[in-house]
Write a protein that holds these residues in place. Structure first.
Motif, PDB file in Angstrom:
ATOM      1  N   VAL A 626      35.025  42.784  83.811  1.00  6.96           N
ATOM      2  CA  VAL A 626      33.885  42.879  82.915  1.00  6.96           C
ATOM      3  C   VAL A 626      33.967  44.184  82.126  1.00  6.96           C
ATOM      4  N   MET A 627      33.638  44.105  80.845  1.00  2.34           N
ATOM      5  CA  MET A 627      33.655  45.297  80.006  1.00  2.34           C
ATOM      6  C   MET A 627      32.393  46.116  80.245  1.00  2.34           C
ATOM      7  N   ILE A 628      32.571  47.399  80.573  1.00  2.00           N
ATOM      8  CA  ILE A 628      31.451  48.297  80.832  1.00  2.00           C
ATOM      9  C   ILE A 628      31.254  49.174  79.599  1.00  2.00           C
ATOM     10  N   VAL A 629      30.029  49.209  79.106  1.00  2.00           N
ATOM     11  CA  VAL A 629      29.676  50.074  77.984  1.00  2.00           C
ATOM     12  C   VAL A 629      28.504  50.935  78.437  1.00  2.00           C
ATOM     13  N   ALA A 630      28.681  52.239  78.381  1.00  2.00           N
ATOM     14  CA  ALA A 630      27.642  53.185  78.798  1.00  2.00           C
ATOM     15  C   ALA A 630      27.234  54.039  77.609  1.00  2.00           C
ATOM     16  N   ALA A 631      26.010  54.526  77.647  1.00  2.00           N
ATOM     17  CA  ALA A 631      25.483  55.370  76.577  1.00  2.00           C
ATOM     18  C   ALA A 631      24.736  56.537  77.193  1.00  2.00           C
ATOM     19  N   THR A 632      24.891  57.691  76.587  1.00  2.00           N
ATOM     20  CA  THR A 632      24.209  58.885  77.076  1.00  2.00           C
ATOM     21  C   THR A 632      24.149  59.914  75.959  1.00  2.00           C
ATOM     22  N   ASN A 633      23.149  60.805  76.021  1.00  2.00           N
ATOM     23  CA  ASN A 633      23.107  61.960  75.122  1.00  2.00           C
ATOM     24  C   ASN A 633      23.358  63.253  75.885  1.00  2.00           C
ATOM     25  N   ARG A 634      23.784  63.121  77.155  1.00  2.00           N
ATOM     26  CA  ARG A 634      24.126  64.285  77.977  1.00  2.00           C
ATOM     27  C   ARG A 634      25.442  64.021  78.712  1.00  2.00           C
ATOM     28  N   PRO A 635      26.537  63.945  77.999  1.00  2.00           N
ATOM     29  CA  PRO A 635      27.816  63.637  78.664  1.00  2.00           C
ATOM     30  C   PRO A 635      28.294  64.746  79.585  1.00  2.00           C
ATOM     31  N   ASP A 636      27.784  65.979  79.417  1.00  2.00           N
ATOM     32  CA  ASP A 636      28.235  67.080  80.258  1.00  2.00           C
ATOM     33  C   ASP A 636      27.746  66.953  81.685  1.00  2.00           C
ATOM     34  N   THR A 637      26.748  66.101  81.953  1.00  2.00           N
ATOM     35  CA  THR A 637      26.221  65.931  83.309  1.00  2.00           C
ATOM     36  C   THR A 637      26.926  64.831  84.092  1.00  2.00           C
ATOM     37  N   LEU A 638      27.878  64.126  83.484  1.00  4.48           N
ATOM     38  CA  LEU A 638      28.555  63.026  84.158  1.00  4.48           C
ATOM     39  C   LEU A 638      29.696  63.547  85.018  1.00  4.48           C
ATOM     40  N   ASP A 639      30.021  62.803  86.053  1.00  2.00           N
ATOM     41  CA  ASP A 639      31.091  63.184  86.968  1.00  2.00           C
ATOM     42  C   ASP A 639      32.446  62.960  86.303  1.00  2.00           C
ATOM     43  N   ASP A 640      33.386  63.854  86.587  1.00  2.00           N
ATOM     44  CA  ASP A 640      34.717  63.739  85.975  1.00  2.00           C
ATOM     45  C   ASP A 640      35.454  62.480  86.427  1.00  2.00           C
ATOM     46  N   ALA A 641      35.179  62.019  87.648  1.00  2.00           N
ATOM     47  CA  ALA A 641      35.852  60.812  88.135  1.00  2.00           C
ATOM     48  C   ALA A 641      35.471  59.586  87.324  1.00  2.00           C
ATOM     49  N   LEU A 642      34.302  59.592  86.688  1.00  2.00           N
ATOM     50  CA  LEU A 642      33.858  58.453  85.890  1.00  2.00           C
ATOM     51  C   LEU A 642      34.503  58.439  84.518  1.00  2.00           C
ATOM     52  N   LEU A 643      34.930  59.603  84.044  1.00  2.00           N
ATOM     53  CA  LEU A 643      35.432  59.713  82.674  1.00  2.00           C
ATOM     54  C   LEU A 643      36.947  59.670  82.583  1.00  2.00           C
ATOM     55  N   ARG A 644      37.617  59.452  83.697  1.00  2.00           N
ATOM     56  CA  ARG A 644      39.084  59.442  83.634  1.00  2.00           C
ATOM     57  C   ARG A 644      39.578  58.103  83.096  1.00  2.00           C
ATOM     58  N   PRO A 645      40.816  58.056  82.550  1.00  2.00           N
ATOM     59  CA  PRO A 645      41.390  56.783  82.091  1.00  2.00           C
ATOM     60  C   PRO A 645      41.498  55.784  83.246  1.00  2.00           C
ATOM     61  N   GLY A 646      41.202  54.558  82.962  1.00  2.00           N
ATOM     62  CA  GLY A 646      41.178  53.515  83.971  1.00  2.00           C
ATOM     63  C   GLY A 646      39.771  53.141  84.380  1.00  2.00           C
ATOM     64  N   ARG A 647      38.800  53.963  83.995  1.00  2.00           N
ATOM     65  CA  ARG A 647      37.393  53.650  84.264  1.00  2.00           C
ATOM     66  C   ARG A 647      36.667  53.584  82.920  1.00  2.00           C
ATOM     67  N   LEU A 648      36.128  54.685  82.475  1.00  2.00           N
ATOM     68  CA  LEU A 648      35.604  54.709  81.108  1.00  2.00           C
ATOM     69  C   LEU A 648      36.713  55.247  80.213  1.00  2.00           C
ATOM     70  N   ASP A 649      37.574  54.334  79.761  1.00  2.00           N
ATOM     71  CA  ASP A 649      38.795  54.728  79.057  1.00  2.00           C
ATOM     72  C   ASP A 649      38.513  55.380  77.715  1.00  2.00           C
ATOM     73  N   LYS A 650      37.581  54.807  76.987  1.00  2.00           N
ATOM     74  CA  LYS A 650      37.349  55.227  75.598  1.00  2.00           C
ATOM     75  C   LYS A 650      36.050  56.005  75.516  1.00  2.00           C
ATOM     76  N   LEU A 651      36.128  57.227  75.010  1.00  2.00           N
ATOM     77  CA  LEU A 651      34.952  58.071  74.797  1.00  2.00           C
ATOM     78  C   LEU A 651      34.724  58.185  73.298  1.00  2.00           C
TER      79      LEU A 651
END
Length: 759
Positions: A626-651
C-alpha cells in the motif's frame, strides 16, 4: 393434410410401452414403420418412442409414452398441447452389443436389500426390447424398485441411430445411487456460474474430486484422502456460491449445516442434531460422493477456553470427534467457510480435520472484469459500456458488490425508461450513477475510510513541479507497474509532504487519489489514540490490513508528527507514540502482512520476465504494498528511522506559492465570484507575499463579504477596493522566520532551489 397434431391423454394400456400412436397419414408423412423408433422434439425436451397406429385410425391426434426422454422429470412436465409433424423424425435402429447405465433406486433401504445379481437381472429385464439413445433417461413406473435408468454409453457405431437393447446386449451398471441423492445432486441444483475464481475453483475441485473418484489410487499411494477444506475470504466474495458450483460440477450431494439448525436450548440436544446431520451425510455416501458444507463456522465453533461458552465448547468437541470418525476411504468431504479464521478453534485447523485452507481474496482487476462480463452478459447493455474501465473503478469490490452495482445500474435504466416512456439500454451513465451509490461492502466499517469530493489537478493553482513529482512517485507505480518492472525499479513505499500550513498538502493527496481511482484511507491522531493500552496499535494495523484488501490504496497520515515522534535515548520507549511508530515501521517493511490476506493463485513476476496475459494480474500483485502518504509541517520532530529510503522514500517540500502561483490560485478562487472590470488579479498576486493558498482563498471570501456589507444584499459584483480592504484585515499566516527554518531543512535534503522567487 394438417401438419399440426393435437395431444390426447395416453391410454393406460400403453403406459410404459414406449409407443407413440399416430394416424396413418401422419405415419406415411414422416415415413415411419410400425414398431420402428421415432424422435419427438418438444419445447421442454426430446423423447424416443416407437411408431404405432391409432386404434381408431384417426388423423390429427397423437398419443405418446415419454418413457425414454432427455429429462429425468416425470411425463407430466411435457406441457405441449400440440406438435407439428416436422418435429417428429423417423430414425434407423441398430442392435446394441453393450451399454453402460446408471441406476437410480427409490430408497437407501432398497439399495441395501438388493444384491448386485438381482439388480442386474431387474435392469436387464426392464431394458429388453427398448430403444435408447446416449444420455437419455428411462423413467420407471409401477412397483419396480427402480426410478430412473440413465444411458451413459453405447456402441460407437450408434451415431444418430437409435439403439435396440436385446437379450444378447451386455449391460454394465457403472453406478447405483438413490433417488434422494440423485434429486439433490442433479434435479434440484440450478445452473450456477462462477466467474473470476478459476484458480480457486480448480484448487477446490482438485481437493474434492480426486479423493472422491479415485480412492483406489490414493490407497495404492498409501495416502489418506483429505477430510476437510476451509474456505477463507471476506463476506460477499462468493464462498457459498463456489461450493455449490463445485458440488454441481463434480456431481456431489450437497448437505448444508448452519448454526441455527444445530443450536438448541436443552443441554445435549445441539450435539445430537450435529450427530444426525453427520449420520445423514454418511448414509448419503452410499449413493455417491457427498459434500458437507458448514457455513460461517466461526459462529458454530468459536475458540474454547471461556467458561461462559460451555454449549459452544461441547459443540466444538463433538465436531472434532465426528471429523476424526470419518473414514479415509469414505466418499465424504467436509467444507467450511468463514470470514474470521482467527475466531475458529485452533484444534479444527490441523491436518486430519481441515487439511487444506483455500484463501479467496478480494477480486483483482482481471477477476472483476470476468465477473462484470458474466453479470452483464444477459443485460441489454449499450455499446459505450467498457468493462475494463468499470474494472478499474471498482477497486475493493467483491462479487456481491459488483452484482449490486449491475442491479442498481439496471434500476437506473428502468427509472429513465419510465420517465421517457420507452425502453432504454443500460449505458455508461447508468453505471456511473450506480457507482456513486454502491460502495465496497468490505470498507463500510473500516477505520479511516472517508469519502471526499473528487479533486482534479486543474483545481490546484501553481505547484507544477510538485504535481509532476507526485505523479511520478504515486500515480505511475499504480498505473504503469510493468514499466517499473522492465527497468528493474522498485516502487516507493511512501511519500512525505512537508511544508508550511495552508499550502495544499492535503488537497494534493486528494488529487492523487482521484487521478489513480484507488481506495483512500485517511488517519489522524484522533482516530488512533485510545485510553486502552494496545488499542492504538491495533487500530493502525487494522487500517493497513483493510487497505491491503482494497489495493491499490493510499493511506494518508495527516499531521503525522502528532501520531509518531522522534525516539529519544532518555525515554524508555514505552510511550504510545513509540509503540505506534514501531507498528508503522513494521507495516512499511511488510512484516505485518498476514497469510490470510494473500490472494490465491497470484504470483509476483520477476523483473523482465512478465507475460502479456499476466500484466494486469501482476499490476494487482505489485500494488499489494500500500502506498503511504504522510503530511506534516514539523518534519524536524519525526524519527530518522521513518525517513530513510525504503520507508518514506520520497520527501517533497510543498512551498508557499510564488507570484505566478498566487495568480493562478486567485483565478481559481474567484472563478465563481462576479468580479468588476477594475479588479486586477495580477496586482493582488504581487501584493500578497507570504500568503499561502488557504490565505488567498480566505482573502477572496472576505472581499465578497465586504461587498455585501457595503452594497447590501443586492450587491452584484466585487470591486478592487473590496480586495484592498480585505488585504488590510486578512494578514498572511506565514513569516520569514518560519520559511528560514524550512530553508535549512531543504538545504539538508538538497532542495534549496524551490525557495527561489517565493517572496
Amino acid at each position: 393434410m394438417d401438419t399440426e397434431l393435437k395431444y390426447l391423454p395416453l391410454n393406460p394400456d400403453d403406459r410404459g410401452s414406449q409407443r407413440c400412436r399416430l394416424g396413418p397419414k401422419a405415419m406415411a408423412f414422416i415415413g415411419a414403420k410400425i414398431g420402428f423408433p421415432v424422435l419427438l422434439c418438444l419445447q421442454s425436451g426430446s423423447c424416443l418412442c416407437t411408431a404405432w397406429p391409432r386404434r381408431d385410425l384417426c388423423d390429427g391426434f397423437v398419443q405418446a409414452d415419454y418413457m425414454c426422454s432427455t429429462t429425468h422429470k416425470p411425463m407430466a412436465v411435457f406441457k405441449d398441447t400440440s406438435i407439428c409433424l416436422n418435429q417428429i423424425k423417423s430414425l434407423a435402429s441398430i442392435k446394441l452389443r453393450k451399454v453402460t447405465v446408471k441406476v437410480v433406486l427409490k430408497t437407501l433401504e432398497v439399495k441395501r436389500a438388493t444384491t448386485e445379481t438381482v439388480l442386474h437381472e431387474i435392469v436387464k429385464d426392464l431394458l429388453r426390447n427398448v430403444f435408447v439413445l446416449q444420455n437419455y433417461v428411462l423413467s420407471v413406473t409401477g412397483d419396480s424398485p427402480l426410478v430412473h435408468v440413465e444411458i451413459l454409453d453405447t456402441d460407437p457405431l450408434m451415431r444418430s441411430n437409435a439403439g435396440l437393447i436385446t437379450g444378447k446386449t451386455s449391460i454394465l451398471i457403472k453406478e447405483v445411487i438413490t433417488h434422494e441423492w440423485y434429486k439433490q445432486a442433479v434435479q434440484d441444483a440450478p445452473p450456477l456460474k462462477v466467474a473470476g475464481m478459476d484458480d480457486v475453483c480448480a484448487s477446490l475441485k482438485e481437493i474434492i474430486h480426486m479423493p472422491l473418484y479415485y480412492p483406489e489410487t490414493m490407497q495404492k499411494l498409501c495416502m489418506a484422502c483429505p477430510k476437510g477444506v476451509l474456505l477463507i475470504g471476506p463476506p460477499g466474495v462468493g464462498k457459498t456460491l463456489l461450493v455449490k458450483a463445485v458440488a454441481r460440477e463434480v456431481g456431489a450431494y450437497l448437505i448444508g449445516l448452519s448454526g441455527p439448525a444445530i443450536h438448541s436450548s436443552r443441554p445435549g440436544e445441539s450435539e445430537e442434531n450435529l450427530r444426525k446431520i453427520f449420520e445423514k451425510a454418511r448414509e448419503a455416501t452410499c449413493g455417491g460422493p457427498v459434500l458437507l458444507f458448514i457455513d460461517e463456522i466461526d459462529a458454530l465453533c468459536p475458540k474454547r477456553g471461556n467458561s461462559n461458552n460451555a454449549p459452544e465448547n461441547r459443540i466444538v468437541a463433538q465436531l472434532l470427534t465426528l471429523m476424526d470418525g470419518i473414514d479415509s476411504d469414505n466418499k465424504m468431504v467436509t467444507v467450511a467457510a468463514t470470514s474470521r479464521p482467527d475466531a475458529i478453534d485452533s484444534a479444527l485447523r490441523r491436518p486430519g480435520r481441515f487439511d487444506r485452507e483455500v484463501i479467496i481474496g478480494t477480486p483483482t482487476h482481471m477477476q472483476r472484469k470476468a465477473i462484470l462480463e458474466m453479470l452483464i452478459s444477459n443485460m441489454p447493455v449499450d455499446g459505450d459500456v467498457d468493462v475494463a474501465t468499470l474494472g478499474d473503478m471498482t477497486v475493493g469490490y467483491v462479487g456481491a458488490d459488483l452484482t449490486a452495482l449491475c442491479r442498481d445500474a439496471a434500476m437506473q435504466a428502468v427509472l429513465q425508461a419510465s420517465l421517457d416512456g420507452q425502453c432504454n439500454l443500460v449505458n455508461r451513465a447508468h453505471f456511473y450513477e450506480a457507482f456513486k451509490r454502491i460502495r465496497p461492502s468490505f470498507t463500510r466499517s473500516s477505520v479511516g475510510q472517508v469519502e471526499f469530493k473528487p479533486v482534479h489537478w486543474e483545481q490546484i493553482g501553481g505547484l507544477e513541479d510538485i504535481k509532476q513529482m507526485l505523479k511520478q512517485s504515486i500515480e505511475w507505480p499504480m498505473k504503469y507497474p510493468e514499466a517499473f518492472s522492465r527497468m528493474g525499479l522498485t516502487p516507493p513505499k511512501g511519500v512525505l509532504l512537508y511544508g508550511p500550513p495552508g499550502c495544499a498538502k492535503t488537497t494534493l493527496v486528494k488529487a492523487v487519489a482521484t487521478s489513480c481511482h484507488c481506495s483512500f484511507f485517511s488517519i489522524s491522531a484522533a482516530d488512533l489514540f485510545s485510553p486502552y493500552v494496545g488499542d492504538s496499535e491495533k487500530t493502525l494495523a487494522q487500517v493497513f490490513r483493510q487497505a491491503r484488501a482494497s489495493t491499490p490504496a493510499i493511506v494518508f497520515l495527516d499531521e503525522i508528527d502528532a501520531m509518531v515522534g522522534a525516539r529519544s535515548e532518555s525515554r524508555t520507549g514505552s510511550g504510545v507514540q513509540e509503540r505506534i511508530l514501531s507498528v508503522l515501521l513494521n507495516e512499511l517493511d511488510g512484516i505485518g502482512l498476514k497469510t490470510t490476506e494473500r490472494r490465491e493463485g497470484t504470483k509476483l513476476l520477476e523483473s523482465g520476465h512478465e507475460h502479456s496475459e499476466e500484466k494486469l494480474e501482476f499490476q494487482e500483485v505489485l500494488n499489494k504494498a500500500v502506498m503511504i502518504v504522510a503530511a506534516t509541517n514539523r518534519p524536524d520532530t519525526l524519527d530518522d528511522a521513518l525517513l530513510r529510503p525504503g520507508r518514506l522514500d520520497k520527501l517533497l517540500y510543498i512551498p508557499p506559492p510564488d507570484e505566478k502561483a498566487r495568480l493562478s490560485i486567485l483565478r481559481i478562487c474567484t472563478a465563481s465570484i462576479p468580479l468588476s472590470d477594475d479588479v486586477d488579479l495580477e496586482s493582488l498576486a504581487a501584493d500578497t507575499p507570504l500568503y499561502s493558498g488557504a490565505d488567498l482563498q480566505n482573502l477572496s471570501k472576505e472581499a465578497g463579504l465586504i461587498a455585501l456589507q457595503e452594497s447590501g444584499l443586492s450587491a452584484s459584483s466585487v470591486k478592487q477596493e473590496h480586495f484592498e480592504k480585505a488585504l488590510a484585515s486578512v494578514k498572511p499566516s506565514l513569516s520569514a522566520k518560519d520559511l528560514g527554518q524550512y530553508r535549512k531543512l531543504c538545504i539538508n535534503h538538497k532542495s534549496s532551489d524551490i525557495f527561489t522567487n517565493i517572496m
